[in-house]
Scaffold this motif. Structure first.
Motif, short mmCIF file in Angstrom:
data_model
loop_
_atom_site.label_atom_id
_atom_site.label_comp_id
_atom_site.label_asym_id
_atom_site.label_seq_id
_atom_site.Cartn_x
_atom_site.Cartn_y
_atom_site.Cartn_z
N LEU A 84 0.81 -1.21 0.00
CA LEU A 84 0.00 0.00 0.00
C LEU A 84 0.85 1.27 0.00
N LYS A 85 0.38 2.24 -0.77
CA LYS A 85 1.06 3.53 -0.89
C LYS A 85 0.09 4.65 -0.58
N LYS A 86 0.63 5.84 -0.42
CA LYS A 86 -0.19 7.00 -0.03
C LYS A 86 -1.31 7.22 -1.04
N GLY A 87 -2.51 7.35 -0.52
CA GLY A 87 -3.69 7.58 -1.35
C GLY A 87 -4.46 6.33 -1.69
N ASP A 88 -3.93 5.16 -1.36
CA ASP A 88 -4.64 3.92 -1.66
C ASP A 88 -5.84 3.73 -0.74
N HIS A 89 -6.82 3.02 -1.26
CA HIS A 89 -8.03 2.69 -0.49
C HIS A 89 -8.15 1.17 -0.39
N VAL A 90 -8.57 0.69 0.79
CA VAL A 90 -8.67 -0.74 1.07
C VAL A 90 -10.08 -1.06 1.54
N ILE A 91 -10.57 -2.22 1.16
CA ILE A 91 -11.85 -2.72 1.67
C ILE A 91 -11.59 -4.00 2.46
N SER A 92 -12.09 -4.05 3.68
CA SER A 92 -11.99 -5.25 4.51
C SER A 92 -13.37 -5.49 5.12
N SER A 93 -13.42 -6.09 6.31
CA SER A 93 -14.73 -6.39 6.89
C SER A 93 -14.70 -6.31 8.41
N VAL A 94 -15.89 -6.28 8.99
CA VAL A 94 -16.01 -6.24 10.45
C VAL A 94 -15.72 -7.59 11.09
N ILE A 112 -1.57 7.27 5.27
CA ILE A 112 -1.17 6.58 4.05
C ILE A 112 -2.37 6.07 3.28
N ILE A 113 -3.35 5.48 3.96
CA ILE A 113 -4.50 4.88 3.28
C ILE A 113 -5.81 5.34 3.91
N LYS A 137 -12.27 4.49 -7.15
CA LYS A 137 -11.19 4.45 -8.14
C LYS A 137 -9.83 4.27 -7.46
N GLU A 138 -9.74 4.67 -6.17
CA GLU A 138 -8.49 4.52 -5.42
C GLU A 138 -8.34 3.15 -4.76
N THR A 139 -9.36 2.31 -4.87
CA THR A 139 -9.32 1.01 -4.20
C THR A 139 -8.23 0.13 -4.80
N LYS A 140 -7.32 -0.29 -3.97
CA LYS A 140 -6.19 -1.10 -4.43
C LYS A 140 -6.26 -2.54 -3.93
N LEU A 141 -6.96 -2.75 -2.81
CA LEU A 141 -6.89 -4.05 -2.16
C LEU A 141 -8.19 -4.41 -1.47
N ILE A 142 -8.58 -5.67 -1.60
CA ILE A 142 -9.62 -6.28 -0.78
C ILE A 142 -8.91 -7.31 0.09
N ILE A 217 0.94 -9.47 -7.82
CA ILE A 217 1.02 -8.65 -6.61
C ILE A 217 2.47 -8.47 -6.17
N ASN A 218 3.30 -9.46 -6.43
CA ASN A 218 4.71 -9.34 -6.07
C ASN A 218 5.36 -8.15 -6.76
N HIS A 219 5.03 -7.92 -8.02
CA HIS A 219 5.63 -6.81 -8.76
C HIS A 219 5.26 -5.45 -8.17
N GLU A 220 4.17 -5.40 -7.41
CA GLU A 220 3.72 -4.14 -6.81
C GLU A 220 4.23 -3.95 -5.39
N MET A 221 4.83 -4.99 -4.82
CA MET A 221 5.22 -4.94 -3.42
C MET A 221 6.71 -4.64 -3.24
N MET A 222 7.01 -4.02 -2.12
CA MET A 222 8.39 -3.78 -1.70
C MET A 222 8.65 -4.57 -0.41
N PRO A 223 9.89 -5.00 -0.19
CA PRO A 223 10.18 -5.69 1.07
C PRO A 223 10.06 -4.76 2.25
N VAL A 224 9.54 -5.28 3.35
CA VAL A 224 9.39 -4.50 4.58
C VAL A 224 10.63 -4.64 5.44
#
Length: 385
Positions: A84-94, A112-113, A137-142, A217-224
């Motif tokens: 995740l990067k600045k401006g990204d939006h995520v959808i999860s659940s309760v 950041i998100i 439009k900013e949603t990057k991840l579920i 997804i690997n191509h979009e990720m950086m190591p932590v």
């Protein structure tokens, strides 16, 4: 002791797991990737074999795409922070565990998100159909749990991508409660990554886990985490090839040996056989429960569509007291409290009292369940037919 807290950890392990850990500690396995000696090579071979069998279980043909970590929590943090990067939006659940909710909240508070949470019905089923209303439009991840650690309800993850307008949104699954219980195939679930823990359904030691990810997804990720990997040691930059990209530092070789043995046990036993045994035990549990009118079950009241994880409350007994009495007077281990899933408890209205959680696996016996209900019949304030 009768152990009915497998959603926390599978305390009773197959003998092969104990044997594998002891063998790994006996001096035969060194530091993988750190040298050309036999001990180092043997430990590197162990890691490769473990990736291979885990890939078999999760439907990932490339062993390099199986990342070994210390826990599902570390895995989820690695995915979320690395993607995740600045401006990204995520959808999860309760219905999520704090291993998902807390990293999301931290990223939100850090600016950041942003994120939104899908609701759930009275059976603990995530309202997947509401995805379109939350998608931006900013949603990057579920990111969703595959099954609730509170009530055991299995979620309809496979329909997520088909409901999205933007099919390129990444889908990540928290399979902490389903791996080793039911099939978790990354392709069949249309997921980009699946995080798992080693010490629950996979029957491995604590301090093991990891995630499976596809190349997209690997191509979009950086190591932590960065540091020593035993590869490309002349460079001051962390390697970006798999699996080293996400595995800095010395591996937990004894733990991985035990995890490998646990997964091998599952493959040899057969997941279909394990699922059928759990189904039979759940039917037995639910049939016994029907005779207790003052014990209340949250979630689905049939064995189909769930794992063997049940949350209960009582009409006249606090769940924490019930758990204490079961442990101290009857030798039955359960768990009470909020189970690190506070928003799921709000769905059921148990966010103040918490619940008594009963969870088991295919190594549990019918007699263990019968002993639980015999103890229930002797708890003050519990009536049964």
């Amino acid at each position: 002791m009768i152990y009915l807290d497998c959603a926390s950890t599978s305390l009773i392990k197959p003998q092969c797991v104990t044997d594998a850990v002891c063998k790994a500690m006996s001096g035969n396995l060194g530091n993988p990737g750190r040298g050309s000696g036999k001990s180092s090579i043997e430990s590197s071979r162990l890691l490769f074999e473990t990736r291979t069998i885990i890939g078999t279980l999760f439907g990932m043909p490339s062993p390099d795409n199986v990342i070994l970590k210390s826990s599902v929590t570390e895995s989820l943090n690695t995915i979320l922070i690395g993607l995740l990067k600045k401006g990204d939006h995520v959808i999860s659940s309760v219905m999520e565990h704090n291993s998902v909710l807390r990293p999301l909240e931290r990223l939100r508070k850090s600016g950041i998100i942003t994120y939104d949470l899908l609701g759930a019905d009275s059976f603990g089923r995530i309202k997947i159909e509401d995805l379109k209303g939350l998608e931006k439009k900013e949603t990057k991840l579920i990111i969703l749990t595959h099954a609730s650690n509170l009530c055991g309800t299995i979620q309809d993850i496979s329909s997520v991508r088909q409901l999205l307008r933007n099919k390129d949104i990444f889908v990540v699954i928290d399979a902490a409660q389903t791996a080793g219980y039911i099939p978790v195939n990354i392709g069949n679930l249309s997921a980009d990554a699946v995080a798992f823990t080693g010490h629950k359904g996979l029957l491995g030691p604590q301090g093991t886990g990891g995630f499976i990810l596809n190349d997209r997804i690997n191509h979009e990720m950086m190591p932590v985490f960065t540091g020593g990997t035993g590869s490309d040691s002349s460079s001051l930059s962390h390697p970006m090839f798999l699996p080293d990209k996400y595995e800095a530092g010395t591996a937990n070789v004894p733990g991985i040996a035990g995890l490998s043995a646990g997964v091998n046990h599952i493959l040899e036993e057969g997941l279909d056989s394990i699922t059928a045994k759990n189904q039979w035990l759940m039917d037995h549990f639910l049939n016994r429960l029907k005779k207790f009118s003052e014990i209340f079950l949250y979630g689905i009241d049939i064995s189909k569509g769930r794992i063997p994880c049940f949350s209960l409350t009582f009409s006249d007994i606090d769940p924490s007291l019930a758990s204490y009495v079961l442990d101290n007077e009857f030798g039955i281990t359960t768990r009470s409290g909020l189970h690190c899933a506070p928003l799921a408890h709000k769905v059921f209205g148990t966010d103040t009292s918490g619940s008594l959680r009963i969870s088991f696996n295919h190594l549990t016996s019918e007699c263990d369940i019968d002993a639980l209900f015999s103890a229930f019949s002797m708890l003050k304030g519990v009536s049964h037919d």
